[in-house]
Design a protein around this motif. Structure first.
Motif, PDB file in Angstrom:
ATOM      1  N   SER A  44      60.430  35.652  70.436  1.00  0.00           N
ATOM      2  CA  SER A  44      59.992  36.224  69.161  1.00  0.00           C
ATOM      3  C   SER A  44      58.506  35.968  68.950  1.00  0.00           C
ATOM      4  O   SER A  44      57.905  35.146  69.626  1.00  0.00           O
ATOM      5  CB  SER A  44      60.806  35.636  68.004  1.00  0.00           C
ATOM      6  N   LYS A  45      57.923  36.679  68.004  1.00  0.00           N
ATOM      7  CA  LYS A  45      56.488  36.575  67.746  1.00  0.00           C
ATOM      8  C   LYS A  45      56.267  36.358  66.259  1.00  0.00           C
ATOM      9  O   LYS A  45      56.899  36.982  65.422  1.00  0.00           O
ATOM     10  CB  LYS A  45      55.784  37.847  68.212  1.00  0.00           C
ATOM     11  N   SER A  46      55.325  35.486  65.928  1.00  0.00           N
ATOM     12  CA  SER A  46      54.987  35.213  64.547  1.00  0.00           C
ATOM     13  C   SER A  46      53.743  35.996  64.152  1.00  0.00           C
ATOM     14  O   SER A  46      52.866  36.238  64.976  1.00  0.00           O
ATOM     15  CB  SER A  46      54.734  33.716  64.358  1.00  0.00           C
ATOM     16  N   ASP A  47      53.668  36.368  62.891  1.00  0.00           N
ATOM     17  CA  ASP A  47      52.467  37.029  62.376  1.00  0.00           C
ATOM     18  C   ASP A  47      51.361  36.014  62.081  1.00  0.00           C
ATOM     19  O   ASP A  47      50.205  36.381  61.936  1.00  0.00           O
ATOM     20  CB  ASP A  47      52.786  37.812  61.108  1.00  0.00           C
ATOM     21  N   GLU A  48      51.738  34.723  61.989  1.00  0.00           N
ATOM     22  CA  GLU A  48      50.775  33.663  61.679  1.00  0.00           C
ATOM     23  C   GLU A  48      50.145  33.121  62.958  1.00  0.00           C
ATOM     24  O   GLU A  48      50.788  33.052  63.991  1.00  0.00           O
ATOM     25  CB  GLU A  48      51.479  32.517  60.955  1.00  0.00           C
ATOM     26  N   LEU A  49      48.881  32.726  62.849  1.00  0.00           N
ATOM     27  CA  LEU A  49      48.208  32.106  63.984  1.00  0.00           C
ATOM     28  C   LEU A  49      48.773  30.710  64.239  1.00  0.00           C
ATOM     29  O   LEU A  49      49.191  30.028  63.304  1.00  0.00           O
ATOM     30  CB  LEU A  49      46.705  32.012  63.725  1.00  0.00           C
ATOM     31  N   ALA A  50      48.757  30.298  65.493  1.00  0.00           N
ATOM     32  CA  ALA A  50      49.233  28.963  65.852  1.00  0.00           C
ATOM     33  C   ALA A  50      48.228  27.910  65.411  1.00  0.00           C
ATOM     34  O   ALA A  50      47.021  28.158  65.370  1.00  0.00           O
ATOM     35  CB  ALA A  50      49.433  28.873  67.360  1.00  0.00           C
ATOM     36  N   ASP A  51      48.728  26.727  65.071  1.00  0.00           N
ATOM     37  CA  ASP A  51      47.861  25.600  64.738  1.00  0.00           C
ATOM     38  C   ASP A  51      47.387  24.934  66.022  1.00  0.00           C
ATOM     39  O   ASP A  51      48.157  24.763  66.964  1.00  0.00           O
ATOM     40  CB  ASP A  51      48.603  24.562  63.898  1.00  0.00           C
ATOM     41  N   ALA A  52      46.126  24.553  66.061  1.00  0.00           N
ATOM     42  CA  ALA A  52      45.582  23.814  67.197  1.00  0.00           C
ATOM     43  C   ALA A  52      45.804  22.325  66.946  1.00  0.00           C
ATOM     44  O   ALA A  52      45.509  21.822  65.873  1.00  0.00           O
ATOM     45  CB  ALA A  52      44.099  24.093  67.357  1.00  0.00           C
ATOM     46  N   ILE A  53      46.337  21.645  67.945  1.00  0.00           N
ATOM     47  CA  ILE A  53      46.600  20.206  67.846  1.00  0.00           C
ATOM     48  C   ILE A  53      45.662  19.498  68.813  1.00  0.00           C
ATOM     49  O   ILE A  53      45.627  19.821  70.008  1.00  0.00           O
ATOM     50  CB  ILE A  53      48.069  19.902  68.210  1.00  0.00           C
ATOM     51  N   ASP A  54      44.878  18.538  68.304  1.00  0.00           N
ATOM     52  CA  ASP A  54      43.984  17.770  69.174  1.00  0.00           C
ATOM     53  C   ASP A  54      44.789  16.904  70.132  1.00  0.00           C
ATOM     54  O   ASP A  54      45.861  16.414  69.795  1.00  0.00           O
ATOM     55  CB  ASP A  54      43.061  16.873  68.348  1.00  0.00           C
TER      56      ASP A  54
END
Length: 85
Positions: free
Chosen positions: A45-55
């Motif tokens: 599946s695909k989300s409309d929201e951008l992924a969060d970047a994790i350090d």
């Protein structure tokens, strides 16, 4: 020489590679693909929201933490996977 470089040297010898370039991860993105998936998201599946970047961070593990990590990362035999561990 770093442990990562030693590991890469070993892989070179095992594979016949003549060179390598270390490219350490700087960020982790939970995109919904591969082994890092957003919680609650179905595979494919695909989300409309951008992924969060994790350090990424280097952490020191105790001997016990290393033993647990090694066991979690190893391949389990089918008979080892059961209820009531």
């Amino acid at each position: 020489m770093t442990t990562i470089a030693k590991h890469c040297d070993f892989l070179c010898r095992q594979t016949g590679a003549v060179a390598y370039k270390l490219l350490p991860a700087k960020k982790l993105f939970a995109l919904g693909v591969g082994h890092v998936r957003r919680k609650g998201m179905e595979p494919g599946s695909k989300s409309d929201e951008l992924a969060d970047a994790i350090d990424t961070n280097i952490v020191e593990l105790s001997e016990v933490e290393w033993r647990v990590l090694v066991e979690l990362k190893r391949e389990f035999a089918p008979e080892e996977i059961r209820d009531g561990l």
